[in-house]
Design a protein around this motif. Structure first.
Motif, short mmCIF file in Angstrom:
data_model
loop_
_atom_site.label_atom_id
_atom_site.label_comp_id
_atom_site.label_asym_id
_atom_site.label_seq_id
_atom_site.Cartn_x
_atom_site.Cartn_y
_atom_site.Cartn_z
N GLU A 51 99.75 -109.34 111.26
CA GLU A 51 99.26 -109.07 109.92
C GLU A 51 100.24 -108.25 109.08
OE1 GLU A 51 95.29 -107.50 110.09
OE2 GLU A 51 94.63 -109.07 111.45
N ILE A 52 101.48 -108.27 109.48
CA ILE A 52 102.53 -107.63 108.70
C ILE A 52 103.33 -108.75 108.07
CG2 ILE A 52 104.66 -106.28 108.80
CD1 ILE A 52 103.39 -104.82 111.23
N LYS A 53 103.49 -108.68 106.78
CA LYS A 53 104.25 -109.72 106.08
C LYS A 53 105.70 -109.31 105.99
CE LYS A 53 104.39 -112.55 101.99
NZ LYS A 53 103.84 -112.90 100.72
N LEU A 54 106.58 -110.17 106.49
CA LEU A 54 108.01 -109.92 106.37
C LEU A 54 108.52 -110.62 105.12
CD1 LEU A 54 109.24 -110.49 110.03
CD2 LEU A 54 108.99 -108.33 108.85
N ILE A 55 109.24 -109.89 104.30
CA ILE A 55 109.83 -110.45 103.09
C ILE A 55 111.33 -110.62 103.32
CG2 ILE A 55 110.28 -110.11 100.62
CD1 ILE A 55 107.30 -110.49 101.36
N ASN A 56 111.80 -111.85 103.26
CA ASN A 56 113.22 -112.15 103.38
C ASN A 56 113.84 -111.84 102.02
OD1 ASN A 56 115.74 -113.44 103.29
ND2 ASN A 56 115.10 -114.99 104.77
N VAL A 57 114.41 -110.66 101.90
CA VAL A 57 114.94 -110.18 100.63
C VAL A 57 116.06 -111.08 100.11
CG1 VAL A 57 116.15 -108.27 99.48
CG2 VAL A 57 114.24 -107.80 101.03
N SER A 58 116.97 -111.46 100.98
CA SER A 58 118.09 -112.30 100.53
C SER A 58 117.61 -113.62 99.95
CB SER A 58 119.06 -112.56 101.69
OG SER A 58 119.72 -111.36 102.04
N LYS A 59 116.66 -114.23 100.61
CA LYS A 59 116.14 -115.52 100.13
C LYS A 59 115.38 -115.35 98.82
CE LYS A 59 113.17 -119.35 101.51
NZ LYS A 59 112.27 -119.87 102.55
N SER A 60 114.47 -114.39 98.78
CA SER A 60 113.65 -114.18 97.59
C SER A 60 114.49 -113.78 96.39
CB SER A 60 112.60 -113.10 97.85
OG SER A 60 111.73 -113.50 98.88
N LEU A 61 115.43 -112.88 96.62
CA LEU A 61 116.28 -112.38 95.53
C LEU A 61 117.25 -113.46 95.04
CD1 LEU A 61 116.54 -109.79 93.94
CD2 LEU A 61 118.14 -108.96 95.65
N SER A 62 117.83 -114.20 95.96
CA SER A 62 118.79 -115.23 95.55
C SER A 62 118.11 -116.32 94.73
CB SER A 62 119.51 -115.83 96.76
OG SER A 62 118.60 -116.52 97.60
N GLN A 63 116.85 -116.64 95.05
CA GLN A 63 116.11 -117.63 94.26
C GLN A 63 115.92 -117.16 92.82
OE1 GLN A 63 112.60 -118.01 96.68
NE2 GLN A 63 113.46 -119.70 97.87
N ARG A 64 115.83 -115.88 92.62
CA ARG A 64 115.60 -115.33 91.28
C ARG A 64 116.88 -115.16 90.46
NH1 ARG A 64 110.79 -111.88 90.41
NH2 ARG A 64 109.28 -112.46 91.99
N ILE A 65 118.01 -114.94 91.13
CA ILE A 65 119.22 -114.62 90.37
C ILE A 65 120.28 -115.72 90.40
CG2 ILE A 65 118.85 -112.14 90.65
CD1 ILE A 65 121.15 -112.14 92.71
N VAL A 66 120.03 -116.78 91.14
CA VAL A 66 121.05 -117.82 91.32
C VAL A 66 121.52 -118.43 90.00
CG1 VAL A 66 119.45 -119.75 91.71
CG2 VAL A 66 121.74 -119.80 92.72
N SER A 67 120.65 -118.58 89.04
CA SER A 67 121.03 -119.22 87.77
C SER A 67 121.63 -118.24 86.75
CB SER A 67 119.81 -119.92 87.16
OG SER A 67 118.82 -118.97 86.86
N LEU A 68 121.71 -116.98 87.12
CA LEU A 68 122.25 -115.97 86.20
C LEU A 68 123.77 -115.82 86.36
CD1 LEU A 68 119.60 -113.15 86.81
CD2 LEU A 68 119.61 -114.86 84.99
N SER A 69 124.42 -115.39 85.30
CA SER A 69 125.85 -115.08 85.40
C SER A 69 126.02 -113.84 86.27
CB SER A 69 126.42 -114.80 84.00
OG SER A 69 125.91 -113.57 83.51
N ILE A 70 127.23 -113.60 86.73
CA ILE A 70 127.50 -112.41 87.56
C ILE A 70 127.08 -111.14 86.84
CG2 ILE A 70 129.31 -111.02 88.64
CD1 ILE A 70 128.71 -113.51 90.21
#
Length: 167
Positions: A51-70
């Motif tokens: 009942e502990i949810k693991l959040i894959n930070v790299s996956k979640s964050l990359s999905q949000r910033i991939v379309s942004l400029s550096i």
């Protein structure tokens, strides 16, 4: 899963709960869990069944910033990271933090975690090791190599599991 890993998991969950209570009285409600690489993967799978949810930070964050400029990625990193954490309930553990160490993002992973832990409790599985009295990510000479003295981290809880022993 063998019994050693299962008992380690149970002990780790108890210790994280205790450390989280202590962290509530500190400047930052942050618990870092440092595991050997070979133990980390199997424990993460087993922890998810508790009942502990693991959040894959790299996956979640990359999905949000991939379309942004550096430049936009650098500006939005903390906001996007905060939104990921706030969208989850309190019984979460952050894992796979590697993207936070990406040199082009110019971020300090510990500062980001500390900042987030001021508003809600954070448990993060550190993707590195502790050598002597230093928290380490990557190998010396790597572009993403980072070190933090445990002395400078005295305001957060650090749990180390090594060779089946939790310290």
């Amino acid at each position: 899963m063998n019994q050693i890993t299962s008992s380690l998991k149970d002990e780790l969950i108890r210790l994280v709960a205790r450390s989280s209570m202590v962290a509530e009285c500190c400047s930052y409600s942050l618990v870092l869990v440092v595991l050997e690489h070979n133990v980390r993967e199997s424990l993460e799978k087993e922890i998810q069944n508790n009942e502990i949810k693991l959040i894959n930070v790299s996956k979640s964050l990359s999905q949000r910033i991939v379309s942004l400029s550096i430049k936009e990625r650098i500006k939005r990193l903390d906001v996007e990271f905060e939104e990921i954490v706030q969208e989850c309930n309190e019984n979460i553990w952050l894992t796979k933090l590697d993207l936070l160490f990406e040199p082009s993002l110019k971020a300090d992973p510990i500062l980001l975690l500390k900042w987030l832990s001021k508003s809600q409790p954070i448990v993060a599985i550190w993707p590195g090791q502790i050598y002597d009295k230093t928290l380490v990510y990557a190998k010396p000479g790597s572009e993403d190599y980072r070190t933090y003295s445990l002395q400078e981290l005295k305001d957060i809880q650090v749990i180390k599991a090594c060779n089946g022993v939790i310290k």
